[in-house]
Design a protein around this motif. Structure first.
Motif, mmCIF file in Angstrom:
data_model
loop_
_atom_site.group_PDB
_atom_site.id
_atom_site.type_symbol
_atom_site.label_atom_id
_atom_site.label_comp_id
_atom_site.label_asym_id
_atom_site.label_seq_id
_atom_site.Cartn_x
_atom_site.Cartn_y
_atom_site.Cartn_z
ATOM 1 N N THR A 14 0.007 9.810 4.012
ATOM 2 C CA THR A 14 0.390 9.349 2.679
ATOM 3 C C THR A 14 -0.766 9.619 1.742
ATOM 4 O OG1 THR A 14 1.753 7.612 3.649
ATOM 5 C CG2 THR A 14 1.185 7.383 1.314
ATOM 6 N N ASN A 41 -2.101 9.215 -2.085
ATOM 7 C CA ASN A 41 -1.866 8.408 -3.279
ATOM 8 C C ASN A 41 -3.004 8.641 -4.267
ATOM 9 O OD1 ASN A 41 -0.720 6.495 -4.952
ATOM 10 N ND2 ASN A 41 -1.551 4.753 -3.846
ATOM 11 N N LYS A 69 2.156 9.890 -5.669
ATOM 12 C CA LYS A 69 2.184 9.400 -4.293
ATOM 13 C C LYS A 69 3.213 10.213 -3.526
ATOM 14 C CE LYS A 69 2.741 5.338 -1.384
ATOM 15 N NZ LYS A 69 2.985 3.892 -1.360
ATOM 16 N N VAL A 129 4.480 11.243 0.699
ATOM 17 C CA VAL A 129 4.387 11.053 2.140
ATOM 18 C C VAL A 129 4.698 12.398 2.791
ATOM 19 C CG1 VAL A 129 5.305 9.831 4.140
ATOM 20 C CG2 VAL A 129 5.073 8.642 1.945
#
Length: 140
Positions: free
Chosen positions: A65, A67, A75, A77
């Motif tokens: 992930t 961010n 953000k 994933v």
């Protein structure tokens, strides 16, 4: 285990014509483990075009992930074969973004290691290229 580390971030973007652009950032950051996940936190710089932004990376065995918070916000994933939609916020506006990862490799231990990602990127539903992102962590 929370320690200061040397973080090397190398990103290469290849467009549809095969043209490549590579950016490399070497900076100090923080590295720690929590709940069997490794975390890497570092500040972006003028080199990456995101000065004033802090990047946080959460690495699990098969999932990463990413961010970003600050002057640029995003953000995503990264899991192999699973598209991830989000927003990319810049001083110039907000864009819909999507990543489609086809390679997610995490090789981290308590002393450091690496993350390697390969993925396709779309901004506002337009494919903008293929990216390779390598993050390495070494004790200072």
């Amino acid at each position: 285990m929370r320690k200061e580390v040397l973080v090397t971030v190398r990103g290469t973007q290849t467009n549809d014509w095969g043209e490549k652009e590579t950016i490399e950032l070497i900076t100090k950051g923080n590295y720690f483990q929590k709940n069997r996940c490794y975390y890497i936190i570092y500040n972006e710089s003028e080199i990456s075009g995101m000065e004033g932004t802090t990047t946080s990376v959460k690495a699990e065995q098969d999932k990463v992930t990413l961010n970003r918070m600050g002057t640029a916000e995003m953000k995503h994933v990264f899991e192999e074969g699973i598209p991830d939609d989000g927003n990319y916020v810049t001083p110039y506006g907000r864009f819909f973004s999507c990543v489609l990862p086809w390679k997610v490799e995490v090789d981290l231990t308590d002393v450091g290691g690496s993350i390697n990602l390969e993925y396709e990127v779309e901004l506002d539903k337009q494919k903008i290229g293929y990216n390779e992102l390598s993050i390495t962590v070494k004790e200072v």
